[in-house]
Motif scaffolding. Structure first.
Motif, PDB file in Angstrom:
ATOM      1  N   THR A  51       5.856  -4.319  -2.913  1.00 25.48           N
ATOM      2  CA  THR A  51       5.329  -4.400  -1.544  1.00 25.48           C
ATOM      3  C   THR A  51       5.597  -3.125  -0.765  1.00 25.48           C
ATOM      4  OG1 THR A  51       7.402  -5.394  -0.742  1.00 25.48           O
ATOM      5  CG2 THR A  51       5.669  -6.903  -1.520  1.00 25.48           C
ATOM      6  N   ASN A  52       6.568  -2.307  -1.214  1.00 27.48           N
ATOM      7  CA  ASN A  52       6.919  -1.058  -0.525  1.00 27.48           C
ATOM      8  C   ASN A  52       7.254  -1.283   0.948  1.00 27.48           C
ATOM      9  OD1 ASN A  52       6.508   0.548  -2.848  1.00 27.48           O
ATOM     10  ND2 ASN A  52       4.290   0.540  -2.462  1.00 27.48           N
ATOM     11  N   ALA A  53       7.908  -2.414   1.224  1.00 27.61           N
ATOM     12  CA  ALA A  53       8.301  -2.704   2.597  1.00 27.61           C
ATOM     13  C   ALA A  53       9.333  -1.684   3.065  1.00 27.61           C
ATOM     14  CB  ALA A  53       8.889  -4.112   2.682  1.00 27.61           C
ATOM     15  N   ASP A  70       5.962  -8.140   9.823  1.00 27.16           N
ATOM     16  CA  ASP A  70       4.857  -7.864   8.897  1.00 27.16           C
ATOM     17  C   ASP A  70       5.365  -7.730   7.463  1.00 27.16           C
ATOM     18  OD1 ASP A  70       3.100  -7.915  11.001  1.00 27.16           O
ATOM     19  OD2 ASP A  70       3.133  -5.726  11.292  1.00 27.16           O
ATOM     20  N   ASP A  71       6.493  -7.054   7.282  1.00 31.61           N
ATOM     21  CA  ASP A  71       7.044  -6.880   5.936  1.00 31.61           C
ATOM     22  C   ASP A  71       7.551  -8.210   5.376  1.00 31.61           C
ATOM     23  OD1 ASP A  71       6.510  -4.178   5.833  1.00 31.61           O
ATOM     24  OD2 ASP A  71       8.439  -3.600   6.684  1.00 31.61           O
ATOM     25  N   VAL A  79       6.161 -11.091   5.872  1.00 31.38           N
ATOM     26  CA  VAL A  79       4.964 -11.779   5.382  1.00 31.38           C
ATOM     27  C   VAL A  79       4.540 -11.202   4.030  1.00 31.38           C
ATOM     28  CG1 VAL A  79       2.536 -12.237   5.842  1.00 31.38           C
ATOM     29  CG2 VAL A  79       4.202 -12.371   7.713  1.00 31.38           C
ATOM     30  N   LYS A  80       4.594  -9.857   3.879  1.00 26.71           N
ATOM     31  CA  LYS A  80       4.222  -9.230   2.608  1.00 26.71           C
ATOM     32  C   LYS A  80       5.114  -9.717   1.466  1.00 26.71           C
ATOM     33  CE  LYS A  80       2.481  -4.870   4.519  1.00 26.71           C
ATOM     34  NZ  LYS A  80       2.700  -3.386   4.542  1.00 26.71           N
ATOM     35  N   VAL A  81       6.404  -9.789   1.736  1.00 26.50           N
ATOM     36  CA  VAL A  81       7.340 -10.209   0.685  1.00 26.50           C
ATOM     37  C   VAL A  81       7.092 -11.676   0.319  1.00 26.50           C
ATOM     38  CG1 VAL A  81       9.771 -10.590   0.151  1.00 26.50           C
ATOM     39  CG2 VAL A  81       9.080  -8.508   1.323  1.00 26.50           C
ATOM     40  N   ARG A  82       6.831 -12.515   1.306  1.00 28.61           N
ATOM     41  CA  ARG A  82       6.551 -13.934   1.017  1.00 28.61           C
ATOM     42  C   ARG A  82       5.315 -14.069   0.134  1.00 28.61           C
ATOM     43  NH1 ARG A  82       6.036 -17.545   6.138  1.00 28.61           N
ATOM     44  NH2 ARG A  82       5.770 -19.110   4.479  1.00 28.61           N
ATOM     45  N   GLU A  83       4.268 -13.302   0.471  1.00 28.77           N
ATOM     46  CA  GLU A  83       3.036 -13.372  -0.314  1.00 28.77           C
ATOM     47  C   GLU A  83       3.275 -12.903  -1.748  1.00 28.77           C
ATOM     48  OE1 GLU A  83       0.341 -11.016   1.896  1.00 28.77           O
ATOM     49  OE2 GLU A  83      -0.146 -12.598   3.359  1.00 28.77           O
ATOM     50  N   ALA A  84       4.094 -11.852  -1.906  1.00 26.45           N
ATOM     51  CA  ALA A  84       4.356 -11.329  -3.250  1.00 26.45           C
ATOM     52  C   ALA A  84       5.149 -12.339  -4.083  1.00 26.45           C
ATOM     53  CB  ALA A  84       5.112 -10.006  -3.151  1.00 26.45           C
ATOM     54  N   THR A 108       1.795 -19.413  -0.246  1.00 27.20           N
ATOM     55  CA  THR A 108       2.721 -18.635   0.576  1.00 27.20           C
ATOM     56  C   THR A 108       3.514 -19.521   1.521  1.00 27.20           C
ATOM     57  OG1 THR A 108       1.200 -16.759   0.497  1.00 27.20           O
ATOM     58  CG2 THR A 108       2.875 -16.725   2.213  1.00 27.20           C
TER      59      THR A 108
END
Length: 395
Positions: free
Chosen positions: A80-82, A108-109, A111-116, A125
């Motif tokens: 995710t490169n958060a 925002d990050d 949410v990205k990690v949850r989706e991943a 998710t």
């Protein structure tokens, strides 16, 4: 009676003994080595603080755990490169749940990690839970834990002083407790287990257990040393060593009984569940109970004896006891069972009585009392006159 019970009975009666106090330099050296290793681990590796202390975000999702689950989820989160993600900590909970811990992230990050995570484990998710924990909350927990430890030690010092009326007993107990804490924390640093609030609870619990065992030994020491300066049978170290021998079987039994269920919990928490407060709590209890039993037998009584032997009264007692042992033929420094010194002294007194020269009445030319004629006496002890032979009576 079992063999262990028979040995315990003989130890309690003082028929056999092991010189715990006389070998205190060995125990002190072992403890110093353990403390140095613990400090080295703390300085070199540090403690693996849990997310509760350093803050961050925790995610959990249900998944069928396989050998590749941890590596696959770790790669998915890193992809995710958060911002400020760092190295995520991925662990499994049992066989059907995965947990991911990261540093504090923006919304925002998160949410990205949850989706991943959801995509990797194959769940929607919204079924990936997340929880943000602030670092300030963790620091408050740490500060309160340190404050609780300080208050506990102060109260322990005062209570033991009031109960035994002996500040040296309080000093020995406190040093033993600090010794237990250092070694337990050092084991955490060496193994790399996370330090969580459950760990803090476990450490405070083992302090109470260790103190209980120490007080039992000290109470027996007080019983054995009551009025000791008025006798020449034991030094303070001898009486303390006897107390340790009298209580060691009890200490071993209670320690083993306590370690068995805690060890079972540790195995279940580590092997079956994989992570969680159960593992953190059981490790602290297991290490602390074992180290606490060791300090109660080998460290605290030896420290108390060392402190007390520096008192002038106890030094004078030691000189008298050693002189009596030398006179009775008992080797100085030998652990003596109950009554052994008195028995040796009695034997020496008997020998001296038997070797005394005979009185002047037994010298040549002087008849002894046994060689003099004894006149018959009546039942009351009055001497009776000698009676003439029957042939000369009436003449």
């Amino acid at each position: 009676m079992s063999k262990l019970g028979s040995i315990g009975a003989r130890l309690h009666r003082g028929e056999v003994s092991y010189d715990f106090i006389g070998k205190r330099k060995i125990w002190f050296a072992v403890s110093i080595a353990l403390v140095v290793i613990s400090l080295g681990s703390l300085l070199a590796k540090g403690l693996a603080l849990g997310i509760e202390f350093k803050g961050g975000v925790e995610y959990q999702a249900k998944v069928k755990v396989t050998h590749n689950t941890v590596d696959d989820v770790t790669s998915a989160v890193k992809s995710t490169n958060a911002k400020d993600l760092g190295d995520p900590v991925v662990t499994t909970i049992g066989a059907n749940q995965v947990r991911v811990q990261t540093k504090p992230l923006s919304q925002d990050d998160i949410v990205k990690v949850r989706e991943a995570i959801g995509k990797e484990v194959g769940v929607p998710t919204d079924q990936v839970s997340n929880q943000q924990i602030g670092a300030s909350w963790g620091s408050q927990i740490a500060n309160k834990a340190i404050l609780a430890l300080i208050v506990f030690l102060i109260l322990v010092f005062g209570v033991i002083w009031a109960y035994f009326r002996e500040p040296k007993a309080s000093m020995a107990a406190i040093i033993a407790l600090i010794h237990d804490v250092f070694i337990t924390v050092g084991v955490y640093a060496l193994i790399g287990f996370d330090v969580t609030p459950a760990t803090v609870i476990g450490v405070l619990t083992i302090l109470g257990y260790s103190l209980y065992d120490t007080v039992v030994v000290f109470d027996k020491v007080r019983e054995n040393t009551r009025g000791i300066t008025g006798s020449n049978r034991y030094t303070y170290s001898d009486a303390t060593n006897l107390a340790v021998n009298q209580t060691i079987v009890r200490s071993i039994n209670t320690t083993l009984i306590a370690l068995m269920p805690v060890g079972s919990i540790l195995v279940v928490g580590t092997v079956v569940l994989g992570t969680g407060p159960l593992k953190d709590l059981s490790l602290a209890l297991f290490v602390g109970i074992a180290v606490g039993a060791y300090s109660s037998i080998f460290i605290a009584p030896a420290l108390l004896a060392m402190f007390k032997e520096r008192e002038p009264g106890m030094q004078a007692l030691s000189r008298r006891v050693l002189a009596k042992r030398a006179q009775a033929g008992v080797t100085a420094g030998t652990p003596v069972a109950a009554g052994a010194v008195a028995g040796a002294a009695s034997a020496a007194d008997t020998t001296r009585v038997q070797d005394r020269p005979k009185a002047a009445s037994a010298t040549a030319g002087v008849p002894t009392a046994s060689s003099r004629p004894v006149r018959p006496t009546s039942g009351a002890g009055r001497p009776q006159p000698a009676r003439k032979p029957r042939s000369k009576r009436g003449k």
